[in-house]
Enzyme design. Structure first.
Site, PDB file in Angstrom:
ATOM      1  N   GLU A 278       0.817  -1.210   0.000  1.00 44.90           N
ATOM      2  CA  GLU A 278       0.000   0.000   0.000  1.00 44.90           C
ATOM      3  C   GLU A 278       0.861   1.275   0.000  1.00 44.90           C
ATOM      4  O   GLU A 278       0.833   2.059   0.937  1.00 44.90           O
ATOM      5  CB  GLU A 278      -0.910   0.009   1.231  1.00 44.90           C
ATOM      6  CG  GLU A 278      -1.846  -1.183   1.305  1.00 44.90           C
ATOM      7  CD  GLU A 278      -2.598  -1.264   2.621  1.00 44.90           C
ATOM      8  OE1 GLU A 278      -3.618  -1.973   2.683  1.00 44.90           O
ATOM      9  OE2 GLU A 278      -2.157  -0.630   3.616  1.00 44.90           O
ATOM     10  N   CYS A 347      -1.939  33.330  10.499  1.00 38.86           N
ATOM     11  CA  CYS A 347      -1.709  34.030  11.764  1.00 38.86           C
ATOM     12  C   CYS A 347      -1.267  33.062  12.858  1.00 38.86           C
ATOM     13  O   CYS A 347      -1.949  32.864  13.868  1.00 38.86           O
ATOM     14  CB  CYS A 347      -2.991  34.773  12.165  1.00 38.86           C
ATOM     15  SG  CYS A 347      -2.701  36.002  13.448  1.00 38.86           S
TER      16      CYS A 347
END
Length: 417
Positions: A278, A347
């Site tokens: 995978e 921010c």
């Protein structure tokens, strides 16, 4: 000297000092699609998928590659994997639905998750998903309730292999105490229950050591603990091979990784078994580059180069300190003259994309290209500070097309009631 082209997608080059990705000039891409934008070299993406599939089957003919969609779950990326003959590993209802939209054969889908909902399991059963990875007793209860009388659902049991890896703790999964899977002792009675079920077909076992693992021996170490669980039809060996982000990193090649993994399989697993791997990060990371525009340059205690993106499109740095490199994409080949800190527009003091990098003296309006951004950027993009998630653009031998559009301002309010 570090060569940026070794980190950029295969097929990248420079023309008149401007970076080109699969034949597309990045200044043209920026004008057409804006910045930030995740640019994927489609030929490189396809070549990587073929490499994985061909190299695996050459070593173990009864094997298949299942792309870990969570690393880059754009439908177009899933389509590429399906077209190249891969299955899809999904970890939630959204990835499962996009896999179906991508046209995958449901029999080649593997559903993961440590906290699957009833809705997800019912959807998977109803749509013929080939394998559901059982993580706990509750999964079994839900599967048995969802499977109609006279039908059977294929499953694997996720085993904690007890492998300590050298990756960051946030992406380590193979150690005892992981939230994923069951220790061999806890798994054994569950396996016996599954064998007695008239609605569940126990196909095999699964293990996953973690992500961004550079040493293939750590991944191969999970094979023997799986073999100790007994003889099964299917052994899912997970993924986890690391990708290259910086000049100093040198992860194993696909060939070296598979040599280690299949070597362990030959030593411990039945020759008749089907193997599944995978890959995720190592499948997609190198194929993509994110383009930004420099919005502000502030030379003070440090030289801050601020861009028009940041942790809204790349959380890897904030989550576990991933290191990146960058180039000024219209000034390729210019000498680096200053040490800069590349920061985002969000921010947060933690919105630092690269904390210290040698660049030519940056100017407002420069295009900054950050390579190796195919994995876990698009999928974790967010709307912090009202940020609009960026587009995904496929570049292919001089042609470019958006496969995911940029969010609009109106998109930010579509869920308001």
């Amino acid at each position: 000297m570090n060569d940026p082209l070794t980190l950029l997608p295969a097929g990248s080059d420079v023309a008149d000092g401007v970076l080109r990705i699969s034949g597309c000039r990045v200044d043209d891409l920026a004008r057409e699609f804006g910045t930030p934008a995740i640019v994927v070299a489609e030929p490189a993406l396809r070549a990587r998928a073929r490499e994985y599939r061909e190299e695996l089957v050459r070593r173990w003919p009864r094997a298949r590659v299942v792309f870990a969609s969570k690393s880059f779950p754009a439908t177009a990326v899933q389509c590429v994997m399906v077209e190249e003959g891969l299955g899809l590993d999904v970890a939630g209802g959204g990835e499962l639905r996009s896999a179906m939209k991508a046209g995958v054969d449901p029999a080649l889908v593997v559903l993961h998750g440590n906290a699957k909902t009833t809705e997800e399991i019912e959807y998977a059963v109803a749509h013929g998903v080939g394998l559901i990875v059982v993580d706990n007793e509750d999964d079994v209860d839900r599967i048995e309730a969802a499977v109609p009388a006279g039908s059977r659902q294929g499953v694997l049991v996720r085993i904690v292999p007890g492998v300590e890896s050298s990756t960051h703790p946030h992406v380590a999964t193979g150690q005892v105490g992981s939230k994923f899977g069951l220790t061999p002792e806890a798994a054994q009675p569950l396996i016996e229950r599954l064998r007695r079920s008239d609605r569940i077909d126990l196909r095999g076992v699964h293990a996953h050591v973690g992500s961004q693992i550079l040493d293939p021996a750590e991944l191969a170490a999970a094979v023997e603990p799986l073999a100790a669980m007994g003889e099964f039809e299917v052994y899912d060996l997970g993924g986890g091979l690391g990708a290259r982000y910086t000049y100093s990193e040198h992860p194993a090649s696909v060939s070296d990784y598979l040599d280690a993994l299949i070597g362990a399989a030959r030593a411990h697993l039945p020759a008749s078994a089907e193997l599944i791997i995978e890959p995720g990060r190592s499948m997609v990371n190198a194929a993509a580059t994110t383009l930004y525009t420099v919005t502000t340059v502030k030379r003070d205690a440090r030289n801050f180069v601020a861009i028009d993106g940041g942790m809204g499109d790349n959380l890897e740095v904030a989550l576990f300190g991933q290191r990146y490199e960058a180039v000024l994409a219209e000034r390729m080949g210019e000498e680096a003259t200053e040490d800069a800190v590349v920061v985002g527009r969000h921010c947060e003091s933690g919105d630092v994309l690269i904390d210290g990098i040698a660049l030519p003296s940056a100017r407002v309006g420069d295009l900054l290209a950050v390579p190796a951004t195919g994995a876990y950027t698009h999928t974790m993009a967010n709307n912090y500070n009202g940020y609009r998630r960026p587009p995904v653009v496929f570049a292919d031998h001089g042609s470019a097309r958006a496969v995911v559009r940029r969010e609009t301002w109106d998109d930010l309010f579509v869920r308001d009631l």
